[in-house]
Scaffold this motif. Sequence first.
Motif, PDB file in Angstrom:
ATOM      1  N   ALA A  11       0.753  -1.205   0.287  1.00 41.96           N
ATOM      2  CA  ALA A  11       0.591  -0.259   0.209  1.00 41.96           C
ATOM      3  C   ALA A  11       0.651   0.925  -0.204  1.00 41.96           C
ATOM      4  O   ALA A  11       2.089   1.115   0.523  1.00 41.96           O
ATOM      5  N   LYS A  12       0.370   2.596   0.194  1.00 44.84           N
ATOM      6  CA  LYS A  12       0.834   3.789  -0.230  1.00 44.84           C
ATOM      7  C   LYS A  12       1.417   4.614   1.432  1.00 44.84           C
ATOM      8  O   LYS A  12       2.023   5.491   1.365  1.00 44.84           O
ATOM      9  N   GLU A  13       0.721   3.300   2.493  1.00 44.54           N
ATOM     10  CA  GLU A  13       0.897   3.912   3.459  1.00 44.54           C
ATOM     11  C   GLU A  13       0.422   2.949   3.991  1.00 44.54           C
ATOM     12  O   GLU A  13      -0.581   1.948   4.213  1.00 44.54           O
ATOM     13  N   THR A  14       0.642   2.828   5.790  1.00 41.03           N
ATOM     14  CA  THR A  14       0.786   1.443   6.521  1.00 41.03           C
ATOM     15  C   THR A  14       1.122   2.381   7.745  1.00 41.03           C
ATOM     16  O   THR A  14       1.834   2.450   8.202  1.00 41.03           O
ATOM     17  N   GLY A  15       0.895   1.300   9.221  1.00 39.69           N
ATOM     18  CA  GLY A  15       1.289   0.803   9.902  1.00 39.69           C
ATOM     19  C   GLY A  15       2.093  -0.089  10.718  1.00 39.69           C
ATOM     20  O   GLY A  15       1.917  -0.902   9.961  1.00 39.69           O
ATOM     21  N   TYR A  16       3.578   0.683  11.307  1.00 43.12           N
ATOM     22  CA  TYR A  16       4.575  -0.273  11.737  1.00 43.12           C
ATOM     23  C   TYR A  16       4.967   0.208  12.547  1.00 43.12           C
ATOM     24  O   TYR A  16       5.608   0.849  12.974  1.00 43.12           O
ATOM     25  N   LEU A  17       4.878  -0.794  14.084  1.00 43.44           N
ATOM     26  CA  LEU A  17       5.278  -0.719  15.108  1.00 43.44           C
ATOM     27  C   LEU A  17       4.254   0.991  15.556  1.00 43.44           C
ATOM     28  O   LEU A  17       3.547   1.204  15.260  1.00 43.44           O
ATOM     29  N   ASP A  18       5.167   1.732  16.161  1.00 41.30           N
ATOM     30  CA  ASP A  18       4.320   2.966  16.643  1.00 41.30           C
ATOM     31  C   ASP A  18       4.134   4.281  15.629  1.00 41.30           C
ATOM     32  O   ASP A  18       4.531   5.579  16.053  1.00 41.30           O
ATOM     33  N   LEU A  19       4.900   3.366  13.835  1.00 44.20           N
ATOM     34  CA  LEU A  19       5.345   5.114  12.627  1.00 44.20           C
ATOM     35  C   LEU A  19       3.696   4.925  12.241  1.00 44.20           C
ATOM     36  O   LEU A  19       3.463   3.367  11.740  1.00 44.20           O
ATOM     37  N   TRP A  20       2.869   5.841  10.874  1.00 45.31           N
ATOM     38  CA  TRP A  20       2.294   5.152  10.677  1.00 45.31           C
ATOM     39  C   TRP A  20       3.296   5.981   8.890  1.00 45.31           C
ATOM     40  O   TRP A  20       3.307   7.091   8.982  1.00 45.31           O
ATOM     41  N   LEU A  21       3.551   4.970   8.303  1.00 47.33           N
ATOM     42  CA  LEU A  21       4.631   5.110   7.155  1.00 47.33           C
ATOM     43  C   LEU A  21       3.270   5.836   5.619  1.00 47.33           C
ATOM     44  O   LEU A  21       3.023   5.009   5.194  1.00 47.33           O
ATOM     45  N   MET A  22       3.803   6.821   4.792  1.00 51.17           N
ATOM     46  CA  MET A  22       3.641   6.948   3.363  1.00 51.17           C
ATOM     47  C   MET A  22       4.157   7.644   2.520  1.00 51.17           C
ATOM     48  O   MET A  22       5.708   8.350   3.098  1.00 51.17           O
ATOM     49  N   ILE A  23       3.836   7.299   1.499  1.00 53.73           N
ATOM     50  CA  ILE A  23       4.625   7.778   0.352  1.00 53.73           C
ATOM     51  C   ILE A  23       4.082   8.552  -0.302  1.00 53.73           C
ATOM     52  O   ILE A  23       2.922   8.998   0.015  1.00 53.73           O
ATOM     53  N   GLU A  24       4.268   9.903   0.139  1.00 49.52           N
ATOM     54  CA  GLU A  24       4.718  11.249  -0.389  1.00 49.52           C
ATOM     55  C   GLU A  24       5.574  11.897  -1.409  1.00 49.52           C
ATOM     56  O   GLU A  24       6.570  12.086  -0.767  1.00 49.52           O
ATOM     57  N   ASN A  25       5.416  12.734  -2.472  1.00 49.37           N
ATOM     58  CA  ASN A  25       5.800  12.768  -3.223  1.00 49.37           C
ATOM     59  C   ASN A  25       7.189  12.323  -3.939  1.00 49.37           C
ATOM     60  O   ASN A  25       8.493  13.730  -3.193  1.00 49.37           O
ATOM     61  N   GLY A  26       7.104  11.081  -3.500  1.00 51.19           N
ATOM     62  CA  GLY A  26       8.460  10.368  -3.796  1.00 51.19           C
ATOM     63  C   GLY A  26       9.210  10.069  -3.167  1.00 51.19           C
ATOM     64  O   GLY A  26      10.866  10.025  -2.731  1.00 51.19           O
ATOM     65  N   ARG A  27       8.863  10.657  -1.285  1.00 51.23           N
ATOM     66  CA  ARG A  27      10.023  10.386  -0.748  1.00 51.23           C
ATOM     67  C   ARG A  27       8.881   9.137   0.912  1.00 51.23           C
ATOM     68  O   ARG A  27       7.372   9.660   0.337  1.00 51.23           O
ATOM     69  N   ILE A  28       9.710   9.390   1.289  1.00 54.03           N
ATOM     70  CA  ILE A  28       8.574   8.361   2.372  1.00 54.03           C
ATOM     71  C   ILE A  28       8.502   9.692   4.081  1.00 54.03           C
ATOM     72  O   ILE A  28       9.709   9.791   4.399  1.00 54.03           O
ATOM     73  N   GLU A  29       7.221   9.307   3.707  1.00 54.52           N
ATOM     74  CA  GLU A  29       6.679  10.820   5.430  1.00 54.52           C
ATOM     75  C   GLU A  29       6.345   9.551   6.067  1.00 54.52           C
ATOM     76  O   GLU A  29       6.010   8.277   5.762  1.00 54.52           O
ATOM     77  N   TRP A  30       6.743  10.078   7.879  1.00 54.11           N
ATOM     78  CA  TRP A  30       5.716   9.398   8.113  1.00 54.11           C
ATOM     79  C   TRP A  30       5.556  10.466   9.908  1.00 54.11           C
ATOM     80  O   TRP A  30       5.748  11.129  10.176  1.00 54.11           O
ATOM     81  N   ARG A  31       3.958   9.493  10.600  1.00 58.03           N
ATOM     82  CA  ARG A  31       3.839  10.082  12.370  1.00 58.03           C
ATOM     83  C   ARG A  31       4.073   8.992  13.087  1.00 58.03           C
ATOM     84  O   ARG A  31       3.897   8.165  12.406  1.00 58.03           O
ATOM     85  N   ASN A  32       3.065   9.802  13.813  1.00 62.92           N
ATOM     86  CA  ASN A  32       2.944   9.061  15.183  1.00 62.92           C
ATOM     87  C   ASN A  32       1.544   7.381  14.737  1.00 62.92           C
ATOM     88  O   ASN A  32       1.025   8.366  13.793  1.00 62.92           O
ATOM     89  N   TYR A  33       1.592   6.801  15.330  1.00 65.39           N
ATOM     90  CA  TYR A  33       0.719   5.794  15.219  1.00 65.39           C
ATOM     91  C   TYR A  33       0.359   5.117  16.582  1.00 65.39           C
ATOM     92  O   TYR A  33       1.522   4.659  16.813  1.00 65.39           O
ATOM     93  N   ARG A  34      -0.540   4.421  16.883  1.00 70.19           N
ATOM     94  CA  ARG A  34      -0.750   3.815  17.705  1.00 70.19           C
ATOM     95  C   ARG A  34      -2.144   3.261  17.807  1.00 70.19           C
ATOM     96  O   ARG A  34      -3.185   3.783  17.421  1.00 70.19           O
ATOM     97  N   LYS A  35      -2.294   2.243  18.170  1.00 68.94           N
ATOM     98  CA  LYS A  35      -3.314   1.260  17.673  1.00 68.94           C
ATOM     99  C   LYS A  35      -4.695   1.354  19.431  1.00 68.94           C
ATOM    100  O   LYS A  35      -5.380   1.241  18.262  1.00 68.94           O
ATOM    101  N   ALA A  36      -4.148   1.962  19.895  1.00 68.64           N
ATOM    102  CA  ALA A  36      -4.833   2.045  20.688  1.00 68.64           C
ATOM    103  C   ALA A  36      -4.070   3.575  21.773  1.00 68.64           C
ATOM    104  O   ALA A  36      -3.145   3.261  21.671  1.00 68.64           O
ATOM    105  N   PRO A  37      -5.352   3.619  22.707  1.00 68.29           N
ATOM    106  CA  PRO A  37      -4.723   4.836  23.544  1.00 68.29           C
ATOM    107  C   PRO A  37      -3.686   4.174  24.969  1.00 68.29           C
ATOM    108  O   PRO A  37      -4.121   3.241  25.327  1.00 68.29           O
ATOM    109  N   PRO A  38      -2.246   5.066  25.304  1.00 68.23           N
ATOM    110  CA  PRO A  38      -1.571   4.676  25.844  1.00 68.23           C
ATOM    111  C   PRO A  38      -2.126   4.814  27.535  1.00 68.23           C
ATOM    112  O   PRO A  38      -2.668   5.873  27.072  1.00 68.23           O
ATOM    113  N   ILE A  39      -1.717   4.595  28.156  1.00 70.21           N
ATOM    114  CA  ILE A  39      -1.875   4.876  29.093  1.00 70.21           C
ATOM    115  C   ILE A  39      -0.746   4.625  30.307  1.00 70.21           C
ATOM    116  O   ILE A  39       0.501   4.211  30.031  1.00 70.21           O
TER     117      ILE A  39
END
Length: 244
Positions: A174-202
């Motif tokens: 896919a063009k974007e997906t979650g991996y560990l605590d990262l949300w990876l994305m292919i944008e404008n010929g580069r790999i960008e990333w942002r925070n990702y979490r499956k559930a609210p942290p405690i």
Amino acid sequence: LTSKDELPRNCKSTKEVLETVIEINENNTPLPEDTVIVSCDVSKMYPNVDVEEALSSVERRLQTNPSPLGLSPATIVSGLRICMRCNCVQFKDKFYLPNRGVAQGACHACDFSDIWMGDITQKHLDTCPVDTLHFSLYRDDGLDFMSGDEEKKEALKNHLNNLHPNLTWTVECAKETGYLDLWLMIENGRIEWRNYRKAPPIYVGPDSCHDPAVTGAIVKGVGHRGRINSSKDEYFEDFIEDTA
């Protein structure tokens, strides 16, 4: 035995994943338009670890990593075999003795499985019929980047699922997906990333008995991780707003 020298494609943290992503961005951009992120997961890895193969791998690696206690590789492997074969588990009022794979929760389970999967990973790298950018593995979760049509994607999927008779891989491109605590994305010929979490942290509450230094470091630690896990300022701002 689980060092980078022994298992060069094993990732131990988000930091190592980001180092790979940054290296790709520095040396391979702009990425082709059809580049996708390949996320692959081993189904039920622990009960499917081939214990004897893994023990052989441990013994082989011990030949070049001698024990500081002077124990021979054969002696260490004999003791490890006892741990693997006599790993009794209690559930409620019953006791169980696993007859295959590695029992989850045992202190040696993760490293032992990593060593075995390290050999599987090397076989993949040596025999893969499809060109990819950089395959890496965190325990049972694989990550790679590739370009190509559906035929190449299917070839990669079939290859992974033929690496070992014990293993079944779920593969998604896919063009974007979650991996560990990262949300990876292919944008404008580069790999960008942002925070990702499956559930609210405690987090530790303010009335906890922890040392004040521990509770006081939570905000700093969360903010630091949020900054590292954001490739753009706007992603970090979204993380702060969501966390607050």
